[in-house]
Design an enzyme around this catalytic site. Structure first.
Site, PDB file in Angstrom:
ATOM      1  N   PRO A   2       0.825  -1.210   0.000  1.00 56.52           N
ATOM      2  CA  PRO A   2       0.000   0.000   0.000  1.00 56.52           C
ATOM      3  C   PRO A   2       0.859   1.260   0.000  1.00 56.52           C
ATOM      4  O   PRO A   2       1.805   1.375   0.777  1.00 56.52           O
ATOM      5  CB  PRO A   2      -0.805  -0.131   1.294  1.00 56.52           C
ATOM      6  N   GLU A   3       0.536   2.189  -0.893  1.00 51.65           N
ATOM      7  CA  GLU A   3       1.272   3.444  -0.985  1.00 51.65           C
ATOM      8  C   GLU A   3       0.366   4.578  -0.511  1.00 51.65           C
ATOM      9  O   GLU A   3      -0.705   4.348   0.045  1.00 51.65           O
ATOM     10  CB  GLU A   3       1.756   3.658  -2.421  1.00 51.65           C
TER      11      GLU A   3
END
Length: 271
Positions: A2-3
């Site tokens: 996840p960014e």
């Protein structure tokens, strides 16, 4: 992993339940995450009102009068809002239980996320203090990026993925931003001219804004607070589209490795 868009999507999803709520208890079922969850953390926050919920880079910051709860989703973590006390499953490692009965449940099959505590100002915590500016803030502009790129001859893709330069531009979003700005990902960072830097800053801001609106990317492990995947990657120009025609010029998209990460680009549109 996840960014920034995925974490911001999570923040927006859980915010209506957490803001101005009071914590009833913190239930820890597995404390062995990337770093051990502090043993005294449940006692620190039980009965405490939540003052704010923020995001800094890929960290979620839950503010209390006495300090800040720091959450990182790691490689496979997700937070889900439960309105009932459903039985936890194998990879459900902790629940933040609110006075209303709502639970914020953390699931992480790889256990590479984190739940930590910061006394005082969370911006001074060692994990946060050295981070670069937020990409959607006024602090991230052409002047800032030009100064950072002038100091290095590494590939521009690696430079914009460096959290000391700017936070949250992960692999997918770096590839997409470079395509939109017409810059080849292997270009030496210091060779970009002012016009290209202007275009790259604008492209990073636009790409991340669109990704947040789409709920993040369709990463294998990522779901939002309601268990839904993101959809930005479905609209990608280059990422994951090796040997398919460019949506702008028709040239076949190519795949290469830069800094041990898979990269995609159009050999016609990007110079």
């Amino acid at each position: 992993m996840p960014e920034l868009p995925e974490v911001e999507t999570t923040r927006r999803g859980v915010a209506p339940y957490l803001e101005l709520a009071t914590v009833r208890e913190l239930v820890i079922r597995e404390s062995r995450l990337r770093w051990p969850i502090p043993a005294d953390l449940p006692a620190r926050i039980a009965g405490q009102p939540i003052r704010n919920l923020r995001r800094r880079a890929k960290y979620l910051l839950i503010g209390f009068d006495t300090g800040t709860l720091i959450i990182h989703l790691g490689m496979s973590g997700s937070l889900r809002v439960l309105t009932e006390a459903f039985p936890p499953e194998k990879h459900d490692h902790f629940d933040l239980v609110l006075a209303s009965g709502v639970r914020l449940r953390y699931r992480d099959p790889r256990r590479f996320g984190a739940l930590l505590w910061a006394d005082g100002d969370a911006s001074e915590h060692p994990l946060i203090a050295a981070l670069g500016p937020e990409p959607l803030s006024d602090a991230f502009d052409a002047g800032h990026l030009a100064a950072a790129l002038q100091r290095t001859r590494r590939a521009v893709k690696l430079a914009i993925m460096d959290n000391h330069v700017v936070v949250g531009v992960g692999n997918i979003y770096a590839s997409e931003s470079l395509f939109r700005s017409g810059v080849h990902p292997e270009r030496a960072a210091a060779t970009l001219n002012p016009e290209e830097i202007d275009r790259l800053v604008a492209a990073i801001k636009a790409t991340l804004t669109e990704a947040i609106s789409a709920g993040g990317s369709t990463l294998r492990d990522f779901v939002d607070s309601e268990g839904k995947p993101g959809y930005f990657q479905l609209n990608a120009f280059v990422y994951g589209r090796n040997d398919t025609p460019c949506r702008v010029c028709g040239t076949l998209i190519r795949q290469i490795r830069i800094g041990q990460r898979t990269s995609y680009y159009c050999p016609h549109c990007q110079r």
